[in-house]
Design an enzyme around this catalytic site. Structure first.
Site, PDB file in Angstrom:
ATOM      1  N   HIS A 107      39.818  23.337  59.956  1.00  0.00           N
ATOM      2  CA  HIS A 107      40.747  22.794  58.959  1.00  0.00           C
ATOM      3  C   HIS A 107      40.101  21.727  58.073  1.00  0.00           C
ATOM      4  O   HIS A 107      40.799  21.058  57.303  1.00  0.00           O
ATOM      5  CB  HIS A 107      42.014  22.217  59.612  1.00  0.00           C
ATOM      6  CG  HIS A 107      42.812  23.220  60.382  1.00  0.00           C
ATOM      7  ND1 HIS A 107      44.135  23.012  60.743  1.00  0.00           N
ATOM      8  CD2 HIS A 107      42.510  24.448  60.872  1.00  0.00           C
ATOM      9  CE1 HIS A 107      44.586  24.059  61.412  1.00  0.00           C
ATOM     10  NE2 HIS A 107      43.602  24.949  61.506  1.00  0.00           N
ATOM     11  N   GLU A 119      48.957  32.900  63.112  1.00  0.00           N
ATOM     12  CA  GLU A 119      48.738  31.811  64.060  1.00  0.00           C
ATOM     13  C   GLU A 119      48.799  30.446  63.389  1.00  0.00           C
ATOM     14  O   GLU A 119      49.324  29.486  63.960  1.00  0.00           O
ATOM     15  CB  GLU A 119      47.384  31.990  64.763  1.00  0.00           C
ATOM     16  CG  GLU A 119      47.166  31.065  65.967  1.00  0.00           C
ATOM     17  CD  GLU A 119      46.588  29.698  65.625  1.00  0.00           C
ATOM     18  OE1 GLU A 119      46.588  28.807  66.490  1.00  0.00           O
ATOM     19  OE2 GLU A 119      46.139  29.510  64.462  1.00  0.00           O
ATOM     20  N   GLU A 120      48.255  30.359  62.175  1.00  0.00           N
ATOM     21  CA  GLU A 120      48.173  29.068  61.509  1.00  0.00           C
ATOM     22  C   GLU A 120      49.536  28.549  61.046  1.00  0.00           C
ATOM     23  O   GLU A 120      49.648  27.397  60.625  1.00  0.00           O
ATOM     24  CB  GLU A 120      47.210  29.147  60.318  1.00  0.00           C
ATOM     25  CG  GLU A 120      45.754  29.451  60.680  1.00  0.00           C
ATOM     26  CD  GLU A 120      45.094  28.340  61.476  1.00  0.00           C
ATOM     27  OE1 GLU A 120      45.768  27.336  61.760  1.00  0.00           O
ATOM     28  OE2 GLU A 120      43.903  28.473  61.804  1.00  0.00           O
ATOM     29  N   HIS A 140      42.993  35.443  65.932  1.00  0.00           N
ATOM     30  CA  HIS A 140      43.892  35.560  64.777  1.00  0.00           C
ATOM     31  C   HIS A 140      43.080  35.750  63.504  1.00  0.00           C
ATOM     32  O   HIS A 140      41.949  35.277  63.386  1.00  0.00           O
ATOM     33  CB  HIS A 140      44.834  34.356  64.663  1.00  0.00           C
ATOM     34  CG  HIS A 140      44.166  33.022  64.451  1.00  0.00           C
ATOM     35  ND1 HIS A 140      43.770  32.568  63.209  1.00  0.00           N
ATOM     36  CD2 HIS A 140      43.852  32.032  65.325  1.00  0.00           C
ATOM     37  CE1 HIS A 140      43.256  31.358  63.327  1.00  0.00           C
ATOM     38  NE2 HIS A 140      43.283  31.005  64.600  1.00  0.00           N
ATOM     39  N   GLU A 177      41.082  31.295  71.541  1.00  0.00           N
ATOM     40  CA  GLU A 177      40.158  30.377  70.876  1.00  0.00           C
ATOM     41  C   GLU A 177      40.043  29.031  71.575  1.00  0.00           C
ATOM     42  O   GLU A 177      40.960  28.575  72.263  1.00  0.00           O
ATOM     43  CB  GLU A 177      40.585  30.158  69.433  1.00  0.00           C
ATOM     44  CG  GLU A 177      41.913  29.434  69.263  1.00  0.00           C
ATOM     45  CD  GLU A 177      42.307  29.288  67.817  1.00  0.00           C
ATOM     46  OE1 GLU A 177      41.463  28.857  67.003  1.00  0.00           O
ATOM     47  OE2 GLU A 177      43.464  29.623  67.485  1.00  0.00           O
ATOM     48  N   ASP A 219      37.255  28.685  62.901  1.00  0.00           N
ATOM     49  CA  ASP A 219      38.652  28.876  63.292  1.00  0.00           C
ATOM     50  C   ASP A 219      39.235  30.088  62.571  1.00  0.00           C
ATOM     51  O   ASP A 219      39.813  29.965  61.514  1.00  0.00           O
ATOM     52  CB  ASP A 219      39.432  27.616  62.933  1.00  0.00           C
ATOM     53  CG  ASP A 219      40.893  27.666  63.340  1.00  0.00           C
ATOM     54  OD1 ASP A 219      41.262  28.538  64.149  1.00  0.00           O
ATOM     55  OD2 ASP A 219      41.668  26.828  62.848  1.00  0.00           O
ATOM     56  N   ASP A 260      44.322  35.040  60.261  1.00  0.00           N
ATOM     57  CA  ASP A 260      44.641  34.140  59.153  1.00  0.00           C
ATOM     58  C   ASP A 260      43.879  32.827  59.260  1.00  0.00           C
ATOM     59  O   ASP A 260      43.414  32.445  60.341  1.00  0.00           O
ATOM     60  CB  ASP A 260      46.153  33.884  59.081  1.00  0.00           C
ATOM     61  CG  ASP A 260      46.706  33.208  60.330  1.00  0.00           C
ATOM     62  OD1 ASP A 260      46.194  33.495  61.441  1.00  0.00           O
ATOM     63  OD2 ASP A 260      47.648  32.404  60.217  1.00  0.00           O
TER      64      ASP A 260
END
Length: 462
Positions: free
Chosen positions: A420, A179-180, A112, A207, A145, A114
Site C-alpha cells: 500500500h 480482498e482489498e 487475491h 498472504e 501485495d 485486486d
C-alpha cells in the site's frame, strides 16, 4: 525469386545450404532472445511482470483480463480450471492439480487479484509498468501485495511437474477478487459455498508480509478491522464567541483521549513487550468539519457538526466488549452530544469463534501443517521467524472461521515492507527464492500422510 550468380546444380546446392544454415541460426537466435525456455529465470520474471502489468486496481479492477492470464497459465501446466462468479463481474479462478488419493483433505493456495489505489505522480516508475531496474527490483503495485504469491504458487507447481512429482493430496489454487475492500464478494462467499465444501480442504495458505531481515514471516492469526466514525454536535455561532461544548471542542476531546490510548498501545510495541499484531491499533482515517465556501471554508462560523473516522484493528486475544464500552463511555459519550457507529467490518468479522475462543491457527505439535512448513522452509535454505499475528486483515480469516488451519506466508526476506506504499517493489532474486520455498512447501503438504495411531493430523484437530 531469382537467385543471381548461381551456376548449375553445385551453385543451387551451395545457396540452399547457406539458406538452410542461416534459417537454423536465425531460428535458434530468435528462440533464445525472444522466447526463452519456460523454466528459465527470464521467462519466470517475464510472466510475473505480465501479471503485474494487468491493472486490477480498486475500484475498477480488470478482473477478467487477470482471469484470462491465469487460465492461460493453468492451461500451459495442464491444470484443471473453472471460473466462478458469486457476484457478477467478480470472478474467482479455481485451479486444481489432482492428487492420487482424492479421499484425503486437499491443500488450498489462496491469493487475491485486486490491488489498492496508487498516487501515480509519487512513484519513481509507473505502478503498472513492472519496471525492472539495474538492481533487479521490480516496481509495481501488487509486487508485494500479493500478485507475487499467486504467481509463485504456479511457478512452484511448474517446477514440481517438471521434476516428475505427483501429489498424493489434491492441490487447489484460488485467485479471488475483492480482498482489498473486505473480501465479502470473493473469499467470504467462496468459503461459505457448496463449491468450497466439495473441495474437502485440510489447510489453507494465504498472504503474509515482507521481512526486512533474513527471516521469513509466518502468521497464525490476524486482527479484526473495526471502522469507527464519531460524530459531535453543538450550537453553531459566530467564530469569535467562546461556546461551551461546541462540536469541534467535543470532537477534539475525543481525539485527545483516543490518541492517549493509541500511545499506550504503541509504547508496548516500541518497548518490545508486544508485537504489532498483539495490540489494538487506532489510526485516524478522516476529519470532517466546517462550512464550505467557494474559496475554502467560512472562517467566522463555528460548525454545528464535526466527524472523525478511525481504522481500528483488534487482535484475537483482545477484549472487544471492553473496547466497545470505552468507545461509548470515553471516546463518544452521549453526555458530550456525541454519537458513534461501527462500520461493516465490525458487524461481519469477529476475533472469536462460536465458542468464544480466539480464531487462530495452532503453531505447535498439535498442528502438523505448521511443522511441515517449518521443515520445508529449512529444506529450501530459508529461515523462519517467530510466528506472528498479522497486523492487518486478510482473506485467511474466512477460512479460519470455517475451523480450518490457515497460515499467512509471503516469502520475501531482506525486503522493506511496502504494501500500500509508494514505489512498492520486490527484488527478482527474492522472488525466485520464494518460488523455491513454495516448491518445498507444496511438495511437503501434498505428500503428507497422517499418522495412523495418535490422530495428530486428523481434520477435526486441525
Amino acid at each position: 525469386m531469382e537467385l543471381k550468380g548461381c551456376r548449375g546444380f553445385a551453385g543451387w546446392y551451395s545457396v540452399l545450404t547457406l539458406c538452410l544454415l542461416s534459417f537454423i541460426y536465425m531460428s535458434s537466435t530468435s528462440a533464445s532472445e525472444e522466447d526463452p525456455p519456460s523454466s528459465s529465470s527470464a521467462a519466470i520474471i517475464s510472466r510475473f511482470q505480465h501479471y503485474l502489468q494487468i491493472n486490477t486496481v480498486q475500484p475498477n479492477p480488470k478482473y477478467h483480463e487477470a482471469a484470462d492470464f491465469l487460465l492461460a497459465q493453468a492451461k500451459s501446466l495442464s491444470l484443471e480450471s473453472q471460473t466462478i462468479e458469486f457476484v457478477e463481474g467478480k470472478p474467482v479462478v479455481l485451479l486444481k492439480w489432482p492428487g492420487s488419493d482424492p479421499s484425503l483433505p486437499s491443500i488450498l493456495l489462496n491469493s487475491h487479484t485486486d490491488v489498492v489505489q496508487v498516487e501515480q505522480h509519487k512513484w519513481t516508475h509507473h505502478p503498472f509498468a513492472a519496471h525492472l531496474d539495474s538492481q533487479g527490483n521490480i516496481y509495481a503495485r501488487g509486487s508485494q501485495d500479493m500478485k507475487c504469491v499467486g504467481l509463485q504458487y504456479l511457478e512452484a507447481i511448474r517446477r514440481l511437474k517438471a521434476s516428475g512429482f505427483r501429489p498424493l493430496r489434491s492441490v487447489y489454487l484460488s485467485f479471488v477478487p475483492d480482498e482489498e475492500i473486505g473480501g465479502h464478494d470473493g473469499a467470504e462467499k467462496f468459503a461459505k459455498s457448496d463449491i468450497f465444501d466439495d473441495l474437502n480442504v485440510g489447510v489453507v495458505l494465504d498472504e503474509g508480509l515482507a521481512s526486512p531481515n533474513e527471516h521469513y514471516r509466518a502468521f497464525y492469526g490476524e486482527r479484526s478491522p473495526w471502522s469507527l466514525v464519531i460524530k459531535a454536535t453543538g450550537a453553531p455561532g459566530h467564530g469569535s464567541k467562546l461556546y461551551d461544548n461546541s462540536a469541534m471542542e467535543n470532537l477534539l476531546k475525543s481525539i485527545e483521549s483516543i490518541w492517549r490510548f493509541r500511545a499506550s498501545q504503541f509504547d508496548l510495541v516500541k518497548a518490545g513487550l508486544k508485537a504489532e499484531g498483539e495490540v489494538i491499533s487506532v489510526n485516524m482515517a478522516f476529519l470532517k468539519a466546517g462550512t464550505p465556501s467557494p474559496t475554502g471554508f467560512v472562517m467566522n462560523l463555528q460548525p454545528s457538526e464535526a466527524e472523525a473516522g478511525f481504522d481500528i484493528r483488534v487482535p484475537p486475544n483482545g477484549d472487544p466488549e471492553a473496547l466497545e464500552r470505552r468507545i461509548a463511555e470515553e471516546w463518544a459519550p452521549a453526555s458530550r452530544n456525541m454519537t458513534f457507529r461501527l462500520g461493516q467490518f465490525k458487524a461481519k468479522v469477529s476475533v472469536l469463534d462460536k465458542s468464544g475462543r480466539p480464531i487462530i491457527t495452532a503453531t505447535d505439535s498439535t498442528n502438523p501443517w505448521w511443522n511441515l512448513l517449518e521443515e520445508a522452509v529449512r529444506k529450501a535454505n530459508g529461515k523462519l521467524g517467530k510466528p506472528e499475528i498479522f497486523p492487518a486483515s486478510t482473506d485467511a480469516r474466512y477460512f479460519r472461521e470455517r475451523g480450518l488451519p490457515a497460515i499467512g506466508f509471503s516469502p520475501m526476506a531482506n525486503t522493506p515492507i511496502l504494501l500500500h506504499d509508494h514505489n512498492e517493489f520486490l527484488n527478482k532474486d527474492e522472488y525466485l527464492k520464494g518460488i523455491e520455498a513454495y516448491e518445498s512447501i507444496i511438495e511437503a503438504y501434498a505428500s503428507y500422510v497422517e499418522k495412523a495411531s495418535g490422530g495428530d493430523g486428523s481434520r477435526d484437530e486441525l
